[in-house]
Enzyme design. Structure first.
Site, short mmCIF file in Angstrom:
data_model
loop_
_atom_site.label_atom_id
_atom_site.label_comp_id
_atom_site.label_asym_id
_atom_site.label_seq_id
_atom_site.Cartn_x
_atom_site.Cartn_y
_atom_site.Cartn_z
N CYS A 14 0.57 -0.81 0.16
CA CYS A 14 -0.23 0.21 -0.29
C CYS A 14 1.05 1.11 0.09
CB CYS A 14 -1.01 -0.60 1.49
SG CYS A 14 -1.92 1.49 1.67
N CYS B 55 -0.21 3.70 2.13
CA CYS B 55 0.64 3.51 4.26
C CYS B 55 2.42 3.38 4.25
CB CYS B 55 0.26 1.76 4.32
SG CYS B 55 -1.32 1.05 3.96
#
Length: 109
Positions: free
Chosen positions: A30, A33
């Site tokens: 991600c 993230c």
């Protein structure tokens, strides 16, 4: 900041500290993230006396992602007394996170 720590029981992890716990639900693939990583390090440095930050990989612990209805990454969930009390989704600046968490961890609303 705890990262990729193995634990046998999530409630045990939450109860392992008297401080509220900010859980970063993330996945290694991600992009947002990855952006949040250094931001959470700043939050951890600013609030280390008031809370602890723990990262949970949703690929390693999909049952936790399901239990806490994590549908977007990254998702931050603040636990106090073992219960979720606040949730933030997406990339945020450290100052925004600290401003939001400060009244929740200090007991003032």
């Amino acid at each position: 900041m705890a990262t990729k720590k193995q634990f046998s029981n999530f409630q045990e992890l939450l109860s392992g500290s008297e401080l509220p716990t900010l859980v970063d639900f993330y996945a290694p693939w991600c992009g947002p993230c990855q952006v949040m990583g250094p931001i959470l390090e700043q939050v951890n440095a600013q609030m280390k006396e008031q809370l602890r930050v723990v990262k949970i990989n949703t690929e390693t612990y999909p049952e936790l992602a399901s239990q806490y209805q994590i549908h977007a990454l990254p998702t931050l969930v603040l636990f106090k007394g073992g219960q979720p009390i606040d949730r933030m989704e997406g990339v945020m600046q450290a100052t925004q996170i600290v401003q939001r968490l400060q009244p929740l961890v200090s007991g003032k609303s």
